[in-house]
Scaffold this active site. Sequence first.
Site, PDB file in Angstrom:
ATOM      1  CG  ASP A  70      -1.063   6.341   2.532  1.00 40.98           C
ATOM      2  OD1 ASP A  70      -0.787   5.132   2.510  1.00 40.98           O
ATOM      3  OD2 ASP A  70      -0.268   7.221   2.203  1.00 40.98           O
ATOM      4  CB  THR A 125      -6.643  -1.967   5.420  1.00 37.64           C
ATOM      5  OG1 THR A 125      -5.301  -1.994   5.887  1.00 37.64           O
ATOM      6  CG2 THR A 125      -7.542  -2.540   6.490  1.00 37.64           C
ATOM      7  CD  GLU A 135       1.182   2.290  -0.075  1.00 42.14           C
ATOM      8  OE1 GLU A 135       1.942   3.276  -0.016  1.00 42.14           O
ATOM      9  OE2 GLU A 135       0.440   1.929   0.858  1.00 42.14           O
ATOM     10  CG  ASP A 151       2.290   1.858  17.135  1.00 37.74           C
ATOM     11  OD1 ASP A 151       2.218   3.034  16.730  1.00 37.74           O
ATOM     12  OD2 ASP A 151       1.353   1.049  17.045  1.00 37.74           O
ATOM     13  CG  ASN A 192      -1.904  -2.661   9.159  1.00 41.91           C
ATOM     14  OD1 ASN A 192      -2.216  -3.189  10.212  1.00 41.91           O
ATOM     15  ND2 ASN A 192      -0.876  -1.845   9.047  1.00 41.91           N
ATOM     16  CG  PHE A 231       0.894  -1.404  13.204  1.00 43.20           C
ATOM     17  CD1 PHE A 231      -0.185  -0.883  13.903  1.00 43.20           C
ATOM     18  CD2 PHE A 231       1.226  -0.832  11.988  1.00 43.20           C
ATOM     19  CE1 PHE A 231      -0.914   0.181  13.392  1.00 43.20           C
ATOM     20  CE2 PHE A 231       0.492   0.233  11.461  1.00 43.20           C
ATOM     21  CZ  PHE A 231      -0.579   0.735  12.174  1.00 43.20           C
ATOM     22  N   GLY A 232       4.353  -1.326  13.331  1.00 42.10           N
ATOM     23  CA  GLY A 232       5.182  -0.318  12.662  1.00 42.10           C
ATOM     24  C   GLY A 232       6.107   0.431  13.618  1.00 42.10           C
ATOM     25  CE  LYS A 280      -1.346   3.718  17.201  1.00 46.41           C
ATOM     26  NZ  LYS A 280      -0.952   2.702  16.239  1.00 46.41           N
TER      27      LYS A 280
HETATM   28  P1  IMP Z   1       0.910   2.855   5.424  1.00 41.79           P
HETATM   29  O1  IMP Z   1       1.509   3.053   4.069  1.00 41.79           O
HETATM   30  O2  IMP Z   1      -0.203   3.786   5.727  1.00 41.79           O
HETATM   31  O3  IMP Z   1       0.502   1.450   5.727  1.00 41.79           O
HETATM   32  O4  IMP Z   1       2.026   3.198   6.516  1.00 41.79           O
HETATM   33  C1  IMP Z   1       3.323   3.591   6.226  1.00 41.79           C
HETATM   34  C2  IMP Z   1       4.267   3.059   7.285  1.00 41.79           C
HETATM   35  O5  IMP Z   1       3.987   3.692   8.526  1.00 41.79           O
HETATM   36  C3  IMP Z   1       4.171   1.563   7.509  1.00 41.79           C
HETATM   37  O6  IMP Z   1       5.450   1.045   7.666  1.00 41.79           O
HETATM   38  C4  IMP Z   1       3.400   1.419   8.800  1.00 41.79           C
HETATM   39  O7  IMP Z   1       3.833   0.309   9.528  1.00 41.79           O
HETATM   40  C5  IMP Z   1       3.728   2.714   9.514  1.00 41.79           C
HETATM   41  N1  IMP Z   1       2.561   3.153  10.297  1.00 41.79           N
HETATM   42  C6  IMP Z   1       1.368   3.569   9.818  1.00 41.79           C
HETATM   43  N2  IMP Z   1       0.533   3.839  10.827  1.00 41.79           N
HETATM   44  C7  IMP Z   1       1.223   3.592  11.958  1.00 41.79           C
HETATM   45  C8  IMP Z   1       0.870   3.652  13.332  1.00 41.79           C
HETATM   46  O8  IMP Z   1      -0.247   3.977  13.751  1.00 41.79           O
HETATM   47  N3  IMP Z   1       1.849   3.312  14.184  1.00 41.79           N
HETATM   48  C9  IMP Z   1       3.095   2.929  13.788  1.00 41.79           C
HETATM   49  N4  IMP Z   1       3.456   2.834  12.533  1.00 41.79           N
HETATM   50  C10 IMP Z   1       2.524   3.153  11.611  1.00 41.79           C
END
Ligand code: IMP
Length: 194
Positions: free
Chosen positions: A72, A12, A43, A153, A14, A150-151, A174
Amino acid sequence: MKNEEDVIYFITTNKYKFNEIKKLFENEKIPYQLKQLNLETIEIQTESVKENASFKLNNAKSKVNCSCFVEDAGFFVDDPLNGFPGLYSSYVFKTIGNEGILRLINNFKQSKAHFIAIIALFFKPLNKDFLFEGRVEGRVSERIKGSRGFGFDPIFIPNKIHNKTFAELKIEEKNKISHRGKAWKEMIKFLKKN
Ligand code: IMP
């Protein structure tokens, strides 16, 4: 010096995801060492989070010679957005972000949302892939709250915690209820058995 067989790579870019999983890993007595492999994975636009996780894993596993996993996730606003952004979560976060999601919602108390996480593991000893799933239900906060995580949250209030967003919780809090924490627990059960 550990052998490659004793290492599991979490592939990852992230660092937040890695830190969450690392915290969970530390509490378990399993004979593996967790390492981050900071590798961009491909992706694709698919019909499901599972399909995307499997695709990412297939691409990534050829690059390491030991057990490895990818994860994912998706954020789904079920009411009133019928699951949006779902499979488009990453793109929507980059484009309209949390503010953009909030602008699409009127009745926050009535809103429903969930996260899904799929961990796709390539388990070298059995030379096979395995999927582990986790899900958490909640609603959308009427404003952006909290500075952790992040994201999405800061706009997600899980049902199990009264009126706090994921971004207001410590990693440990969390992890106890999150989609990623649950998928991880499934994977740990598997690793302990095998
Ligand atoms: P990814 O493709 O798995 O990285 O995630 C898709 C989207 O969902 C990205 O914009 C991430 O920031 C968001 N995301 C994934 N997991 C979380 C989380 O645990 N909390 C908040 N946002 C998340």
